[in-house]
Design an enzyme around this catalytic site. Structure first.
Site, PDB file in Angstrom:
ATOM      1  N   SER A  23       0.936  -1.225   0.071  1.00 33.50           N
ATOM      2  CA  SER A  23       0.118  -0.060  -0.052  1.00 33.50           C
ATOM      3  C   SER A  23       0.781   1.437  -0.070  1.00 33.50           C
ATOM      4  O   SER A  23       2.092   1.110   0.564  1.00 33.50           O
ATOM      5  CB  SER A  23      -0.912   0.133   1.318  1.00 33.50           C
ATOM      6  OG  SER A  23      -1.497   1.446   1.589  1.00 33.50           O
TER       7      SER A  23
ATOM      8  N   TYR B  97      -1.550  -0.368  10.289  1.00 40.63           N
ATOM      9  CA  TYR B  97      -1.690  -0.755   9.134  1.00 40.63           C
ATOM     10  C   TYR B  97      -0.606  -0.613   8.112  1.00 40.63           C
ATOM     11  O   TYR B  97       0.105  -1.313   7.227  1.00 40.63           O
ATOM     12  CB  TYR B  97      -3.285  -0.249   8.325  1.00 40.63           C
ATOM     13  CG  TYR B  97      -3.326  -0.669   6.977  1.00 40.63           C
ATOM     14  CD1 TYR B  97      -3.777  -2.024   6.419  1.00 40.63           C
ATOM     15  CD2 TYR B  97      -3.166   0.132   5.909  1.00 40.63           C
ATOM     16  CE1 TYR B  97      -4.141  -2.225   5.264  1.00 40.63           C
ATOM     17  CE2 TYR B  97      -3.197  -0.066   4.662  1.00 40.63           C
ATOM     18  CZ  TYR B  97      -3.894  -1.379   4.145  1.00 40.63           C
ATOM     19  OH  TYR B  97      -4.061  -1.452   2.784  1.00 40.63           O
TER      20      TYR B  97
END
Ligand code: NAP
Length: 245
Positions: free
Chosen positions: A140, A154
């Site tokens: 990501s 995350y």
């Protein structure tokens, strides 16, 4: 179309994984579609692939569970044939929280799925792929941006995936197994609603230089290129699919 060898795609019932599964099947891979709980969504993707002439097998497994991962790879080999590709896509997003709000239970489940799960799937691929082959990890842009005030945990889980991508690409280079990653930005999928923030994409889109969210298909196209022979001299690298964010 010639059989390109089995491709395992984790988290293929929805979003980026489903788009990748459709394209990988169209490119000639028999595909194993992994999912966690949404059986009907996974079956629907497999039915679409079969209707287009592809081979797809649906398999439930929580990638955080070692035995379940091993069994999934066993079944893929037995029913679809030798594995040449893995798309390490399954992942979860945590609800927005500042750093002081984090607790061990949240960190433990997040890291179990996003880090341990991806490591276990890559390990099984490494054990079974004679080479040549390709692994694409779905990281990501959060790994680079850090996601302050939202989910630093995350972001850090994706940072771990980036480090694994670099190290494993070097370890497997001599075997002809390439390891790369894509780093999606803000992509229109159900992951935001799953983390309790369905309005996130609309709220954040003004911060994207290209002024829109991306689609699952736009990420899948980069994944497919990294899997393909056109990327045969590409390993240990990252493609940001983020509209400039
Ligand atoms: P999504 O629409 O929420 O789909 C997640 C997929 O992962 C589903 O197929 C889900 O299965 C599966 N899954 C979740 N936990 C699992 C587990 N423990 N074991 C096996 N499968 C599991 O997500 P997405 O947006 O397509 O995201 C895919 C990847 O891209 C993730 O790694 C995510 O972190 C990354 N990413 C997404 C964005 C974005 O903006 N969307 C941005 C950057 C990176 P079920 O359907 O059965 O629940």
């Amino acid at each position: 179309m010639a059989d390109k060898g089995t491709c395992i795609i984790t988290g293929a019932s929805r979003g980026i994984g489903a788009a990748t599964a459709r394209m990988a099947a169209a490119a000639g891979h028999p595909v194993l579609l992994n999912y966690a709980g949404n059986h009907s969504a996974a079956e629907a993707v497999a039915a679409e692939i079969a209707a287009s002439g592809g081979r797809a097998l649906v398999h439930q497994a929580d990638i955080a569970e070692e035995d379940a991962v091993t069994a999934m790879f066993d079944r893929a080999e037995a029913e679809l044939g030798p594995i040449t590709a893995l798309v390490n896509n399954a992942g979860i997003l945590t609800p927005s929280a500042t750093f002081d709000q984090l607790d061990a239970a949240r960190l433990s489940r997040l890291f179990a799925v996003n880090i341990t799960g991806s490591f276990l799937c890559a390990r099984e691929a490494v054990r079974r792929m004679p080479g040549p082959g390709a692994i694409v990890n779905v990281s990501s842009r959060a790994a680079v941006l850090g996601s302050p005030n939202e989910f630093i945990d995350y972001a850090a889980s994706k940072g771990a995936i980036d480090s694994m991508t670099i190290g494993l690409s070097k370890e497997l280079g001599p075997r002809g197994i390439r390891v790369n990653a894509v780093r999606p930005g803000l992509i229109e999928t159900e992951i935001h609603a799953s983390a309790g923030d369905a309005g996130r994409v609309a709220r954040m889109v003004s911060g994207v230089p290209m002024a829109r969210a991306g689609s699952a298909e736009e990420v899948a196209e980069a994944i497919l290129w990294l899997l393909s022979d056109e990327a045969r001299y590409v390993t240990g690298t990252f493609i940001d699919v983020s509209g400039g964010r």
